[in-house]
Design an enzyme around this catalytic site. Structure first.
Site, mmCIF file in Angstrom:
data_model
loop_
_atom_site.group_PDB
_atom_site.id
_atom_site.type_symbol
_atom_site.label_atom_id
_atom_site.label_comp_id
_atom_site.label_asym_id
_atom_site.label_seq_id
_atom_site.Cartn_x
_atom_site.Cartn_y
_atom_site.Cartn_z
ATOM 1 N N GLU A 197 43.160 49.497 35.860
ATOM 2 C CA GLU A 197 42.075 49.320 35.593
ATOM 3 C C GLU A 197 41.104 50.622 35.372
ATOM 4 O OE1 GLU A 197 38.304 46.717 35.692
ATOM 5 O OE2 GLU A 197 37.558 48.179 33.842
ATOM 6 N N GLY A 221 34.334 50.291 44.296
ATOM 7 C CA GLY A 221 34.043 49.672 44.409
ATOM 8 C C GLY A 221 35.506 48.266 44.734
ATOM 9 N N ALA A 222 35.796 47.779 43.815
ATOM 10 C CA ALA A 222 36.728 46.315 43.941
ATOM 11 C C ALA A 222 37.256 46.878 42.687
ATOM 12 C CB ALA A 222 36.387 45.121 44.317
ATOM 13 N N MET A 223 38.181 45.789 42.851
ATOM 14 C CA MET A 223 38.944 45.356 41.537
ATOM 15 C C MET A 223 39.446 43.771 41.512
ATOM 16 S SD MET A 223 39.672 46.861 38.768
ATOM 17 C CE MET A 223 40.690 45.795 37.962
ATOM 18 N N GLU A 224 38.783 43.615 40.160
ATOM 19 C CA GLU A 224 39.224 41.655 39.857
ATOM 20 C C GLU A 224 40.295 41.022 39.433
ATOM 21 O OE1 GLU A 224 37.087 43.890 37.844
ATOM 22 O OE2 GLU A 224 37.744 43.345 35.514
ATOM 23 N N HIS A 240 30.173 39.354 41.508
ATOM 24 C CA HIS A 240 30.727 39.902 41.375
ATOM 25 C C HIS A 240 32.689 40.274 40.423
ATOM 26 C CE1 HIS A 240 30.397 43.498 38.113
ATOM 27 N NE2 HIS A 240 31.650 43.715 37.894
ATOM 28 N N GLU A 241 33.696 40.055 41.623
ATOM 29 C CA GLU A 241 34.792 39.998 41.482
ATOM 30 C C GLU A 241 34.780 39.367 40.488
ATOM 31 O OE1 GLU A 241 35.441 43.190 40.564
ATOM 32 O OE2 GLU A 241 34.176 44.129 42.073
ATOM 33 N N HIS A 252 34.100 37.513 37.565
ATOM 34 C CA HIS A 252 34.953 38.331 36.575
ATOM 35 C C HIS A 252 36.585 37.755 36.005
ATOM 36 C CE1 HIS A 252 33.729 42.075 35.361
ATOM 37 N NE2 HIS A 252 34.057 42.092 36.764
ATOM 38 N N GLU A 286 31.033 44.357 31.570
ATOM 39 C CA GLU A 286 30.445 44.674 33.041
ATOM 40 C C GLU A 286 29.134 44.243 32.585
ATOM 41 O OE1 GLU A 286 31.670 45.251 35.653
ATOM 42 O OE2 GLU A 286 34.446 45.796 34.837
HETATM 43 ZN ZN LIG Z 1 33.248 44.963 37.537
#
Ligand SMILES: [Zn+2]
Length: 850
Positions: A122, A254-257, A290-291, A294, A313
């Site tokens: 992403e 931060g992080a990726m889903e 959060h992730e 998603h 988001e």
């Molecule tokens: Zn997100």
């Protein structure tokens, strides 16, 4: 060297891709510098397509061969992708490309971090892996084969088989390429499992480098809580047999889903009491949630194009805030979120980078992963929920998941489900998605014969490209208190729709005190002539915890502003009110800690600017110092008792109650350190059994310039732990006096452990520099110069992180002409740097054009 004219992309130009992608098969032959990627993709032309061009994105790829239905193809290749003549009936595209993961310092596509292969796709990283229609509205199932020597080789979906030197994965859920992920390396797992409410068993893993296994337990519990919460609150279940999380040290975000294979910046998943603060624990819990969330809001229902980024988001940030409120304290979470919104989103909304939550144009989408898209996007959903009510909100969400599962959607689709579920017309509400800028709401009041009238006037200042703004729908939560402190009208939501509007309240025995914008019911700036006496009254009596805090925050701001402008002494009524609150053990410690936390110096600068003054960062710093010193002296006799009463004994637990107490304890310690020369802080440092206490003690000592020995001890103890060392780097700069800040940061960039290629370390130093308001804006201009030097150097390695950090300069027009000249010179120097990336060029140009 002449620069290319950068291409601008517009929302209005959207055209669907002319082909369906029926299936994707990828084979990776992993080697650090010459990885081969072999793709086999089934395309079907859409008969009614307006644009039948067969264009596949591709950047930094070396094309080895291309075939269509087994025959050699001869595509036209540019540095952006390829076009090719293709059949008018379904066909199989095959391509082999070579890529260089070890040479990829931009950390987009497939790259290496500490000898481990990982991906970040992403928004547009997949085009650096192979030729593909790399756009979110193209969704397909993926089958992946990984060949290599790595002990662990992971991709999305469910495992299909593995053997010596290979592993195969299949993801049955159609997804866009930005959710593709691959990880391979020497990893160990912390296992877990979850049974969904329909009885399906899901295997869970957190994968880390050997040695980090003992830092996964908290993350695993947070994952299980998130899975349960999404079932309980939204009725949403997980949909694969397996859910993997991997911790990576070098990561831009931060992080990726990624579907079934979330990739995390190690700072957002690894936690232990010895190495993580309470704030780290809370953030990790929120990001894991959060992730995970998603999976439905982002993955099962994705965005049609990147202009719609806030669709996934904003909604997912809103959902993770609901989760944190449920797990911890709702008022504390709300106050924290508003502090963040004002610190990060308001400056954006009121400066050269202002853009609507759904932007209408961009050059580089990476530059729009902003506080406006995320945090304001979430505020917009909070307002929508407030306007339609809880029941209607969940009814609309249910319809959203039924109607759009498996689709790539738009903001129009999102609002339509609310209109259909509630019968409400949301045409005017939609302006929140298309208009930039923070609305100002001016409040006036009137009282006669038992009738109280509140009049609201809204306006939004011009923003780049949007000189005039129409009035928006603003939900204004209001309550009324009688002069003796009783609530005479409970919270009700007034709906502002016009430029000017009045609301009346009848049958009141006396003129009430209004509590306006309760729970911060809309992201606006309230303008109301009021007195410090009334603020102190609300701080003592308001039933809405947010507005109680807000009253204290406003008092703090007014005091600082008067100190800066008139050289006034700290307001004694405010000091008394603070003292009373801090000493009141009936009050929640977390709330007391928040009231004791001063408004940021950047916030005071913004307030002065809005009132037509030129902020002087040094004066703002001096006022903050004087105020805190005076407060410490006023509390002198209570501090030792308060310190003892808030010290948490026994084994550490990162729960909200303990964290609240420790937050207050840390505030007390910092005040105490101003009076006792650091004795208590030194004792706490010695005895600390967890990072929260150790860090608080070190911070208090460094601020007092008495922490050299402890700083060295901290380094000796933690030099092998990258995440703890990030704290060490940042803290020295954050605590430095203004005239020493730039030199402290410059010194640390020469430290043996400073590594520009690691985004966490770069942000630890440069983020702390930009965050030290008086230090960064010191009249010498050394802070500006150091940041500009560092950004120019980093841009050659990592454009994405460079471009984001340019935002440190976005508030430059607030300051006096001397500082503006210094900043302009640095921005101009960055803009002229040879070979500047598209990312950074766009940001610097927007900031300079202000
Ligand atoms: Zn997100």
């Amino acid at each position: 060297m002449a620069k290319d004219t950068p291409q601008t992309f517009y929302l209005k130009d959207y055209t669907p891709f002319g082909f369906d992608v029926e299936s994707v098969h990828l084979t990776f032959r992993l080697t650090p510098e010459t990885t081969r990627v072999i793709s086999k993709i089934r395309f079907a032309p859409k008969p009614d397509a307006a644009d039948k061009t067969f264009f596949l994105h591709g950047e930094e790829l070396q094309l080895i061969s291309a075939k269509i239905d087994g025959q050699d193809a001869t595509p036209d290749v540019t540095d952006k992708g390829l076009t090719c003549a293709v059949p008018s009936t379904p066909f199989t595209w095959e391509a082999e490309v070579e890529i260089n993961p070890a040479g990829n310092t931009a950390l987009e596509g497939l790259y290496m971090s500490n000898r481990m292969y990982c991906t970040q796709c992403e928004a547009e990283g997949f085009r650096k892996i192979t030729y593909y229609p790399d756009r979110p509205d193209v969704m397909s199932t993926f089958t992946v084969r990984i060949e290599g020597d790595e002990p662990v080789m992971l991709s999305n979906g469910n495992p299909m088989g593995a053997g010596e030197g290979w592993a195969e994965w299949h993801d049955p859920w159609p997804k866009p390429a930005y959710l593709f992920a691959l990880v391979a390396g020497d990893l160990v797992n912390h296992p877990g499992s979850f049974t969904t409410r329909s009885g399906k068993e899901v295997e869970l893993n957190i994968w880390v480098r050997p040695g980090d296994e003992n830092k996964c337990a908290f993350g695993m519990e947070a994952l299980k809580k998130s899975m349960k919460w999404d079932e309980d609150v939204y009725g949403l279940e997980y949909d694969l047999e397996l859910f993997n999380i991997v911790a990576v040290d070098d990561f831009n975000m931060g992080a990726m889903e990624n579907k079934g294979l979330n990739i995390f910046n190690s700072s957002c998943v690894l936690a232990s009491p010895e190495t993580s603060t309470d704030a780290n624990f809370e953030r990790i819990e929120a990001i894991i949630a959060h992730e995970y969330f998603h999976n439905w809001t982002g993955n099962r229902i994705t965005c049609r194009d990147w202009f719609q980024l806030c669709l996934k988001e904003g909604l997912t940030v809103f959902r993770d805030a609901q989760f944190t409120s449920d797990m911890r304290s709702e008022p504390v979470k709300r106050i924290d979120d508003v502090i963040t919104l004002r610190a990060r989103q308001f400056p954006e909304d009121n400066g050269p980078l202002a853009h609507p939550p759904r932007p209408e144009q961009f050059q580089e989408i990476n530059n729009f992963y902003t506080a406006t898209v995320y945090e304001k996007g979430a505020e917009v959903i909070g307002m929508l929920k407030r306007l339609v009510g809880d029941e209607n909100y969940y009814k609309a969400l249910k319809l959203y998941f039924e109607r759009h599962d498996g689709q790539a959607c738009t903001i129009e689709d999102w609002l339509k489900v609310f209109e259909d579920a509630t019968g409400r017309d949301l045409q005017q509400f939609k302006l929140w998605y298309s208009q930039a800028g923070t609305p100002r709401v001016k409040v006036s009041e009137d009282y006669a014969d038992g009738t109280y009238t509140l009049t609201f006037e809204q306006s939004t200042p011009p923003t780049p490209g949007q000189p005039d703004k129409a009035p928006r729908v603003i939900p204004m939560a209001v309550g009324l208190l009688s002069p003796n402190g009783d609530e005479v009208r409970g919270t009700q939501v007034l709906e502002l729709t016009g430029a000017k509007q009045s609301f009346t309240f009848d049958g009141l025995a006396s003129k009430p005190v209004p509590s306006i914008l309760r729970e911060f019911s809309a992201p606006v700036i309230l303008e109301r002539g009021t007195t410090n006496a009334e603020r102190a009254f609300l701080l003592a009596h308001d039933t809405d915890p947010f507005n109680r805090w807000e009253a204290g925050n406003a008092l703090a701001k007014e005091t600082r502003v008067a100190m800066v402008l008139d050289g006034a002494a700290p307001d004694t009524a405010y000091l008394d009110a603070l003292e009373k609150l801090v000493r009141d053990d009936e009050q929640d410690p977390a709330f007391r800690a928040l009231v004791l936390s001063p408004p940021s110096q950047a916030d005071i600068a913004q307030t002065l600017h809005e009132r037509g003054y030129t902020p002087d960062p040094q004066k703002i710093y001096d006022a903050a110092e004087t105020f805190t010193q005076t407060l410490a002296q006023q509390l002198e006799t209570s501090l030792p008792r308060l310190y003892a009463a808030t010290t948490v004994e026994g084994p550490y637990s990162p729960d909200a109650e303990g964290a609240g107490k420790r937050a207050l304890n840390g505030r007390i310690l910092s005040l105490l350190t101003r009076l006792d020369g650091g004795e208590q802080a030194a004792r706490q440092y010695e005895a600390a059994g967890n990072m929260t206490q150790q860090y608080a003690a070190l911070a208090a000592l460094l601020k007092a310039e008495k922490g050299d020995a402890q700083s060295q001890a901290f380094f000796d103890q933690w030099q092998d732990d990258r995440l703890v060392m990030d704290k060490w780097f940042a803290l020295q700069i954050a605590c430095a006096a203004p005239e020493k800040t730039a030199a402290a940061a410059a010194g640390l960039t020469k430290h043996a452990l400073f590594d520009m290629k690691n985004p966490n370390r770069f942000r630890a130093v440069m983020g702390a520099l930009a965050g030290n308001h008086a230090g960064f804006h010191h009249a010498s201009g050394e802070g500006y110069q150091l940041l500009a030097d560092s950004l120019i150097a980093l841009d050659k390695l990592n454009p994405q992180t460079t471009a984001r950090m340019c935002a440190a300069f976005q508030t430059w027009k607030r300051y006096g002409s001397d500082r503006q000249a210094l900043i302009r010179a640095q921005l101009t120097r960055i803009a002229g740097a040879e070979g500047l990336s598209r990312d950074t060029n766009e940001m610097v140009t927007r900031i300079l054009d202000a």
